[in-house]
Design an enzyme around this catalytic site. Structure first.
Site, PDB file in Angstrom:
ATOM      1  N   HIS A 157      13.612  24.384 -11.666  1.00 14.70           N
ATOM      2  CA  HIS A 157      12.566  25.307 -12.101  1.00 14.70           C
ATOM      3  C   HIS A 157      13.215  26.615 -12.532  1.00 14.70           C
ATOM      4  O   HIS A 157      14.089  27.129 -11.843  1.00 14.70           O
ATOM      5  CB  HIS A 157      11.603  25.565 -10.939  1.00 14.70           C
ATOM      6  CG  HIS A 157      10.339  26.255 -11.353  1.00 14.70           C
ATOM      7  ND1 HIS A 157      10.324  27.558 -11.798  1.00 14.70           N
ATOM      8  CD2 HIS A 157       9.053  25.845 -11.384  1.00 14.70           C
ATOM      9  CE1 HIS A 157       9.084  27.913 -12.071  1.00 14.70           C
ATOM     10  NE2 HIS A 157       8.297  26.893 -11.834  1.00 14.70           N
ATOM     11  N   LYS A 583      -2.503  21.081 -19.860  1.00 18.44           N
ATOM     12  CA  LYS A 583      -2.226  21.802 -21.108  1.00 18.44           C
ATOM     13  C   LYS A 583      -3.030  21.204 -22.249  1.00 18.44           C
ATOM     14  O   LYS A 583      -3.464  21.909 -23.169  1.00 18.44           O
ATOM     15  CB  LYS A 583      -0.719  21.746 -21.404  1.00 18.44           C
ATOM     16  CG  LYS A 583      -0.281  22.530 -22.633  1.00 18.44           C
ATOM     17  CD  LYS A 583       1.220  22.807 -22.576  1.00 18.44           C
ATOM     18  CE  LYS A 583       2.020  21.521 -22.586  1.00 18.44           C
ATOM     19  NZ  LYS A 583       2.022  20.881 -23.906  1.00 18.44           N
TER      20      LYS A 583
END
Length: 921
Positions: A157, A583
């Site tokens: 990440h 998304k």
């Protein structure tokens, strides 16, 4: 511009359980005070005063005593050399506040235990009580928990950039605060030393984060917590269940088995190569063996029993006789452990690229598998137990044996992942090179399936090792070959899965299968079929989730593929993509598409006779499937858990959950408790009303998706607004992570990776992926009359899924702040575009909060989450300066300021906000 906008989602109160939280506030004051003293001593009164004015101003903003613009003006035109220490101050305070909150949770749990209160929900003790009440049949439990596994999968990440030094220092500060909690002496001087060390240490690296750094970061959780916690939890659960159902032979393999994506996930990441796969698997193995060597050396010191005083088993004597050591002639356990260490030394010399400490070369043969090592440790255990030393066997040796059971020689399974488009391109090239078909990509789907199925049935290789291929094809084949090497060297658990991103068709399954066949990782013509690596489709978009079950059934109809699944005990794993579906269609539509997909997949599993295992591709934030794990697991559809759960863990969430043994134990226990309950108990709660409830959500999801798409996909200029009003461009430009921010070199939202999409909205405090479109859907639905509202209120009371959806959404709304978001919107130069998009966001934000209040009956967004309410109340004013400074530095960077400190300051604000929010990406 919208400076009078209050943070509607923030906790609007001046007191949040003040009496209960005062000890935590005292801890945070202590740590913050020491940090303040350190800043004054190290950077002078001017910087200290600036930090203090920012801190006081932030609290005055929260109390509405000053306008937010007044605080922002404090940083207008600030010299970057002054801005950096201010950013560092609030970032380090966020890290210290994390410590204070974690210690407070331990304090509260201890109070509950001391008061004799029932075990708290999400604890294993509470789960065992529920299972006892249910009086479950032993045969049913055995069937439900066959092949049971709970696997948190560590992934990289971009916001988890803390260096090992900071990681260790924060760990030591936590230990000191824990000592203080238990009244163990005055620790303030030592706290000051560690906080000074942290202040004088750079928080993030100057150089670009390399994938090697990410591998190292992922592995650090093993010595910090996993080696201590995972073996103990596995043993505890196995003992507890076996005591209740002694005839069921439960959990013969460890249920808790960690995994990793770091170094194997090459979907859109060109930095993953064959060398990286070798490094990732090799370093994982090194970490496991290094731990074993350390524990064996310690055991050798401890097991000093003399043959003149104790009896030993014949097997132990034979094992000890493999090590000739006159000085230890009467110490059989020490000689036996030296023999084990000698064999492990030979193993390490053959399988590792670098060697651990505590080796002992005595010329003994290597272990071929970790089960051979475990067998010899079992000899030591049996001898101790057979001769009155069970209390010794139950200590370090028992934990080491459990460690070998779960970590083997591989430590954790490294999943491989690649996009289906890449597979298609490589397969087309290989088939053309081999003369099988000149233009595979032109074939219709059915012809592709027939061609690939025939290829799987052949024994010949598709290409020769020396074949002249494109750079892409050669790289892909080399990577898969490196995975095959890991399977040979470290054992099949080293690479358990091959995941197909954007899986849309049966040919996508079979293309991956042909590539695995070429590397020797699949042979359906063998008897029995050889399939050490499972092929895992990843259904990501809403449309793919809707079609997923039918695509899986069609793949299982192909005899060659069904043979591969049969070779794996009829276990078929399916991965669900939370990020891209969100998304694609927004929060509510994505959550419902996932629920519906799980229902369909469970039905397909029953129809086809496979055992389904779902892998949840969750991020830390709610917009990517995050939120409390216990509630999320219990909110799964009936039959979806079925004894098994895999889920991704990412970034700063990993540190929050697993950096410390205590927090790791609590969070792993939560995963296990929820998995057992969801598997063995009826937790959905809808009964015969399920179908009408599903129809309601079909309607709501359609409305929510339409509202979301109207903004994100249909509003002219939206992409420009997003890029200008958030730091998404800088996430890539500042080299925060090893992975590019987009899968393809485009500016399309569809091609943007989900992590930067969510991270950027989180940094700007809009957090749009966690709520947008939901308010409109509810408002339109209840416009039909009071009965419609009552339907939603009833579902909220009865249905864990709906409660979880609203609870997670409320967390995001509480962390959002439209006043701060307005500051970011000012980065958009086109005023008409700014107003067009931001006004829609603000309107939907207010609408969503109103609908949440109507349905739940709670005026307070965090009424069901007092721990987060405390956190928001106590720490969020400290985020305010980081947001204002980020906006200021973004403005300078985009106007052409090339000062390296400006770039570093932006990176520091991103890291600080991510640490403070704890689930931002």
């Amino acid at each position: 511009m919208v400076d009078d906008l209050e943070p509607i989602g923030a906790v609007q109160r001046t007191q949040v359980g003040r009496e209960a939280t005062e000890p935590m506030r005292e801890d945070i004051r202590l740590l913050g005070g020491i940090l303040g003293d350190t800043i004054r001593e190290q950077n002078g009164e001017e910087i200290f005063d600036l930090v203090e004015r920012a801190r006081v101003g932030s609290f005055r903003v929260r109390r509405s005593e000053i306008d937010r613009a007044e605080l922002a003006d404090m940083f207008d035109g600030i010299a970057v050399r002054k801005a950096i220490p201010v950013i560092r101050a609030f970032t380090q305070f966020a890290l210290l506040a994390n410590v204070g909150e974690d210690i407070h949770r331990e304090r509260r749990r201890a109070i509950h235990v001391a008061a004799g209160e029932p075990p708290q929900p999400s604890s294993l003790a509470a789960t065992y009580a529920k299972l006892d009440t249910a009086q479950l049949d032993s045969a049913r439990v055995a069937e439900a928990l066959a092949d049971a596994v709970v696997s948190p999968v560590i992934t990289a990440h971009p916001t988890e950039t803390r260096r090992r030094t900071i990681f260790r220092t924060q760990h030591r500060i936590t230990e000191l605060m824990r000592q203080r909690l238990h009244g163990h002496g005055d620790i303030e001087d030592e706290l000051r030393r560690h906080i000074l060390t942290m202040w004088q240490t750079a928080l993030v690296r100057l150089s670009r984060l390399q994938i090697q750094d990410e591998i190292e970061t992922g592995l650090r959780y093993y010595p910090s917590s996993f080696f201590e916690v995972i073996p103990r939890v596995n043993a505890e659960v196995r003992t507890a269940l076996s005591t209740r159902w002694p005839d069921a032979r439960l959990l013969e393999e460890p249920i808790l088995r960690p995994g990793s994506w770091i170094g194997g996930d090459r979907d859109g990441n060109p930095n993953v190569t064959a060398e990286v796969v070798r490094l990732a698997t090799g370093e994982a193995s090194f970490t496991a063996l290094d731990h074993y060597f350390t524990e064996l050396a310690a055991l050798e010191e401890e097991l000093s029993m003399s043959a003149r005083l104790v009896r030993t088993s014949d097997e132990l004597t034979a094992l000890a006789d493999k090590c000739v050591d006159p000085a230890r002639a009467d110490e059989p356990y020490r000689r036996a452990l030296r023999a084990i260490r000698g064999r492990l030394t030979s193993t390490a010399a053959e399988i590792l690229d670098r060697q651990p400490e505590h080796e002992l070369d005595v010329g003994l043969p290597r272990y071929r598998t970790s089960r051979e090592l475990l067998a010899e440790l079992d000899v030591v255990d049996s001898s101790l137990r057979g001769n009155g030393s069970a209390v010794i066997a139950d200590d370090r040796l028992a934990v080491l044996r459990e460690s070998v059971r779960v970590f083997g020689f591989h430590l954790c399974g490294l999943d491989m992942r690649q996009n289906s488009d890449v597979h298609e391109e490589v397969i087309a090239e290989l088939l053309a090179w081999a003369g099988v078909h000149p233009d595979y990509r032109s074939l219709p789907e059915q012809d592709r399936v027939e061609l690939l199925a025939a290829e799987l049935a052949t024994r010949r290789p598709l290409v020769k090792p020396a074949a002249e291929l494109s750079e892409l094809a050669r790289k892909e084949l080399d990577i898969i070959a490196a995975a095959a090497r890991a399977v040979r060297v470290f054992g099949p658990p080293a690479v358990p899965n091959y995941i197909i991103s954007m899986c849309e068709s049966v040919s996508d399954f079979l293309e991956a299968a042909v590539l695995l066949k070429g590397a020797g990782l699949l042979d359906v013509s063998a008897t029995p079929c050889y399939a050490p690596v499972g092929i895992v489709p990843l259904f990501e978009t809403i449309e793919d989730l809707q079609r997923g079950a039918s695509v899986l059934e069609a793949a299982l109809d192909v005899p060659a593929y069904r043979a591969a699944v049969a070779a794996r005990g009829d276990n078929q794993e399916v991965m669900l993509g939370y990020s891209d579906s969100n998304k694609d269609g927004g929060y509510l539509a994505a959550n419902w598409a996932l629920y519906r997909a799980e229902l369909d997949l469970v039905a397909s599993a029953r129809k086809t006779g496979i055992r389904l295992r779902l892998f949840h591709g969750r991020g830390g934030t709610v917009g990517r499937g995050g939120g409390p794990s216990y509630e999320a697991i219990l909110a799964q559809p009936p039959g979806a858990v079925n004894g098994s759960l895999r889920l991704t863990e990412q970034g700063e969430v990993i540190a929050a959950k697993y950096a410390e043994p205590q927090s790791a134990h609590r969070n792993l226990e939560t995963l296990l408790a929820a998995t057992l309950e969801a598997t063995l108990l009826d937790v959905e709660g809808l009964g015969d009303d399920a179908d009408p409830a599903y129809e309601v959500f079909d309607d709501l999801a359609s409305r929510a998706r339409r509202a979301y798409s109207e903004l994100v996909h249909d509003t002219p200029g939206f992409v420009d607004y997003f890029k200008s009003s958030t730091p998404v461009s800088e996430i890539g430009a500042l080299n925060i992570g090893s992975r590019p921010t987009s899968r393809k070199p485009t500016t399309s939202i569809a091609d943007l990776r989900a992590i930067p999409w969510v991270l950027a909205w989180s940094q700007s405090r809009v957090m749009l992926p966690g709520w947008y479109g939901t308010g409109t859907a509810f408002e339109e639905y209840i416009a039909g009359g009071d009965e419609q509202l009552q339907v939603l209120q009833d579902l909220y009371r009865r249905w864990p899924f709906f409660r979880s959806v609203l609870s997670n959404m409320a967390q995001v709304l509480a962390k959002s702040d439209m006043g701060l978001a307005a500051r970011y919107s000012e980065l958009v130069e086109d005023e008409a575009l700014r107003r067009r998009v931001f006004d829609k966001i603000v309107a939907e934000y207010g609408r969503t909060i109103r609908m949440h209040q109507l349905i739940t009956g709670h005026d307070d967004l965090l009424a069901d989450n007092p721990a987060l309410a405390r956190s928001v109340f106590n720490r969020f004013p400290y985020l305010e300066p980081l947001n204002h400074l980020q906006v200021e530095l973004l403005r300078r960077y985009r106007s052409g300021d090339t000062d390296e400190l400006v770039q570093r300051g932006i990176l520091l604000t991103m890291s600080g906000l991510a640490s403070a929010l704890r689930n931002s990406g």
